[in-house]
Design a protein around this motif. Structure first.
Motif, short mmCIF file in Angstrom:
data_model
loop_
_atom_site.label_atom_id
_atom_site.label_comp_id
_atom_site.label_asym_id
_atom_site.label_seq_id
_atom_site.Cartn_x
_atom_site.Cartn_y
_atom_site.Cartn_z
N GLU A 113 68.21 -4.04 55.00
CA GLU A 113 68.46 -5.48 55.07
C GLU A 113 67.45 -6.10 56.00
O GLU A 113 66.75 -5.39 56.74
CB GLU A 113 69.89 -5.80 55.51
N ALA A 114 67.35 -7.44 55.96
CA ALA A 114 66.29 -8.12 56.69
C ALA A 114 66.78 -9.25 57.58
O ALA A 114 65.97 -9.96 58.18
CB ALA A 114 65.26 -8.69 55.70
N THR A 115 68.10 -9.45 57.69
CA THR A 115 68.59 -10.64 58.38
C THR A 115 69.17 -10.39 59.77
O THR A 115 69.31 -11.34 60.54
CB THR A 115 69.66 -11.34 57.52
N SER A 116 69.54 -9.17 60.10
CA SER A 116 70.15 -8.94 61.42
C SER A 116 69.09 -8.82 62.51
O SER A 116 67.93 -8.50 62.25
CB SER A 116 70.99 -7.65 61.40
N ARG B 116 59.53 -11.89 56.36
CA ARG B 116 58.15 -12.39 56.21
C ARG B 116 57.25 -11.95 57.37
O ARG B 116 56.18 -12.52 57.57
CB ARG B 116 58.17 -13.91 56.07
N SER B 117 57.66 -10.97 58.09
CA SER B 117 56.83 -10.45 59.16
C SER B 117 55.54 -9.83 58.60
O SER B 117 55.52 -9.30 57.48
CB SER B 117 57.61 -9.38 59.94
N ARG B 118 54.50 -9.84 59.39
CA ARG B 118 53.25 -9.20 58.96
C ARG B 118 53.40 -7.69 58.86
O ARG B 118 52.58 -7.01 58.24
CB ARG B 118 52.12 -9.55 59.94
N TRP B 119 54.44 -7.15 59.48
CA TRP B 119 54.67 -5.71 59.41
C TRP B 119 55.42 -5.28 58.15
O TRP B 119 55.64 -4.09 57.95
CB TRP B 119 55.43 -5.25 60.65
N VAL B 120 55.86 -6.23 57.34
CA VAL B 120 56.55 -5.91 56.09
C VAL B 120 55.55 -5.96 54.94
O VAL B 120 54.92 -6.98 54.69
CB VAL B 120 57.71 -6.88 55.84
N HIS C 216 66.08 -7.84 50.81
CA HIS C 216 66.35 -9.16 51.34
C HIS C 216 67.25 -9.91 50.37
O HIS C 216 66.95 -10.01 49.18
CB HIS C 216 65.04 -9.92 51.56
N SER C 217 68.36 -10.46 50.89
CA SER C 217 69.34 -11.16 50.06
C SER C 217 69.17 -12.67 50.12
O SER C 217 70.05 -13.41 49.67
CB SER C 217 70.76 -10.78 50.50
N GLU D 14 52.29 -10.76 68.71
CA GLU D 14 51.97 -9.71 67.75
C GLU D 14 52.32 -10.10 66.32
O GLU D 14 51.73 -9.59 65.37
CB GLU D 14 52.74 -8.43 68.09
N ASP D 15 53.27 -11.00 66.16
CA ASP D 15 53.80 -11.32 64.83
C ASP D 15 54.11 -12.82 64.80
O ASP D 15 55.13 -13.26 65.31
CB ASP D 15 55.06 -10.49 64.57
N LEU D 16 53.22 -13.60 64.20
CA LEU D 16 53.31 -15.05 64.28
C LEU D 16 54.53 -15.61 63.56
O LEU D 16 54.90 -16.75 63.80
CB LEU D 16 52.04 -15.68 63.72
N VAL D 17 55.18 -14.82 62.69
CA VAL D 17 56.38 -15.32 62.06
C VAL D 17 57.44 -15.65 63.10
O VAL D 17 58.22 -16.59 62.96
CB VAL D 17 56.93 -14.31 61.01
#
Length: 414
Positions: free
Chosen positions: A10-13, A43-47, A34-35, A363-366
């Motif tokens: 999952e991607a929201t917690s 939307r992280s650059r690491w994904v 992602h739901s 490190e991650d502009l998101v």
């Protein structure tokens, strides 16, 4: 450790976001399910890749079908269940364990810890300290309780939902009339009455290899965040808690991650108040040297981790987003939000010797984009924290209906 192909469930917690940060810094290839909705992770650059999926909270059967489809068509070294998907994957461990590396405990052990009444009984049996707790089995018995104030807890609940504080008889009567409480009691399940304990919140994390403790970390909440979260933490060393973790994991033959909340009372004794079958927000542990995510990856792949490292005490971390939302939650207003931002930018107060754990914006502009957007919304209207913080069950959590389906499926197969 070699570069691994990893799928997060999952991607929201906040926990998924922090697991991603550790993995991204390690250079692993990470994809996520992602739901939809607001996500600090997707939307992280690491994904590398985002898979759409049904919401686990709404339809766990459809969610598992989608996960099965992904794992059957794409090769992954490890799947990491970052929230209550671990509960479902434990029920179907044989099937999903053949599709990717997976570390989940026996479902019989999950059933004990997922049920607060059963978990309280287990803690008593093992001699692990907890607040004074008793079970009630009817609305009349609940309304007749005299040990107030008290927390009233449903046996199966998540993300601080299904828990109410009753300060007097009127509030207790109101809780007894809640639909969720009445339905629980009508089904034959018990409701917990637990006495409050004054003290400091202690956050405990562990990783096990078939009952053997291979990773452990303890930190205290130094500042409260929105909805009872921690906007600032500091790592500490607690050999007594590590001994408790060792005993608990061995009893359950636990495999994979586990997190526990406790209160350090006035005598500095831990009183365990909640057990979660997952790894909660591991960045403080990572910075303190506990290596929990690396050890989780190792046991997921069937490898044996080396000696358990002793995490350093005194490592301070913060979640600026949770601090800002907290100001709005308690009605401090716009100026308090601006002062909090100024302290963070100038690295003053708590921020002088602390690292951001949730949104590493450099490190991650998101993370920076989310922080700017959410802060802007709160400066326009602080009351928006309710929408931003969320009031319903998050998409990544296990609903009571989902839990009933899992347990009935287990009973049928048994």
């Amino acid at each position: 450790m070699p570069e691994l192909r990893i799928l997060l469930t999952e991607a929201t917690s906040a926990s998924a976001r922090e697991v991603l940060t550790v993995l991204g810094r390690r250079g692993h290839v990470v994809d996520v399910l992602h739901s939809g909705g607001v996500s600090l992770t997707a939307r992280s650059r690491w994904v590398r890749r985002r898979y759409s999926s049904p919401a686990f909270a709404v339809d766990p059967i459809a969610y598992l079908d989608r996960l099965r489809q992904i794992l059957s068509s794409t090769e992954y070294d490890v799947v990491l269940p970052t929230h209550e998907q671990l509960v479902a994957l434990s029920r179907f461990a044989d099937e999903f364990g053949e599709l990717a590396g997976l570390a989940v405990p026996p479902f019989d052990a999950v059933r004990i810890l997922q049920d607060k009444a059963a978990a309280a009984g287990l803690l008593d049996r093992l001699g692990l300290p907890q607040p004074a707790t008793r079970l009630v089995h009817s609305p009349d018995e609940l309304r007749a309780a005299t040990e107030l104030p008290a927390y009233i807890k449903l046996p199966v609940a998540t993300s601080s939902r299904g828990v109410w504080l009753a300060g007097d008889e009127e509030q207790l009567a109101a809780v007894a009339e809640l639909a969720a409480v009445r339905e629980t009691l009508a089904s034959g399940s018990a409701v917990l009455i637990q006495q409050p304990v004054t003290g400091t919140l202690l956050m405990v994390q562990a990783v096990y290899d078939h009952g053997r403790l291979v990773g452990a970390h303890t930190a205290v909440r130094r500042r409260e965040g929105v909805q009872g979260s921690a906007s600032a933490k500091e790592s500490i060393q607690r050999p007594d808690v590590v001994e408790h973790l060792t005993r608990l994991g061995a009893e359950l033959r636990w495999h994979g991650p586990l997190s526990i909340d406790a209160i350090l009372d006035e005598q500095d004794r831990p009183r365990y108040i909640d057990v979660n079958p997952r790894l909660v927000e591991p960045v403080n542990a990572e910075l303190a040297g506990a290596e929990l995510v690396d050890r989780w990856l190792a046991v997921s792949r069937g490898a044996t981790p080396g000696p358990r490292p002793a995490a350093r005490a005194g490592v301070r971390t913060h979640m600026l987003l949770m601090a800002i939302l907290r100001h709005a939650e308690v009605g401090h207003g716009r100026w308090a939000i601006l002062r909090e931002l100024a302290a963070a930018v100038r690295r003053r107060g708590w921020y002088a010797d602390s690292q951001e754990e949730l949104l590493p914006v450099r490190e991650d502009l998101v993370g920076a984009a989310f922080l700017v957007a959410i802060t802007g919304c709160l400066l326009v209207s602080p009351a928006l924290w309710k929408q931003l913080g969320g009031s319903g069950a998050p998409a990544h959590t296990l609903s009571p209906g989902g839990w009933k389906w899992l347990t009935q499926a287990s009973d049928r197969s048994g």
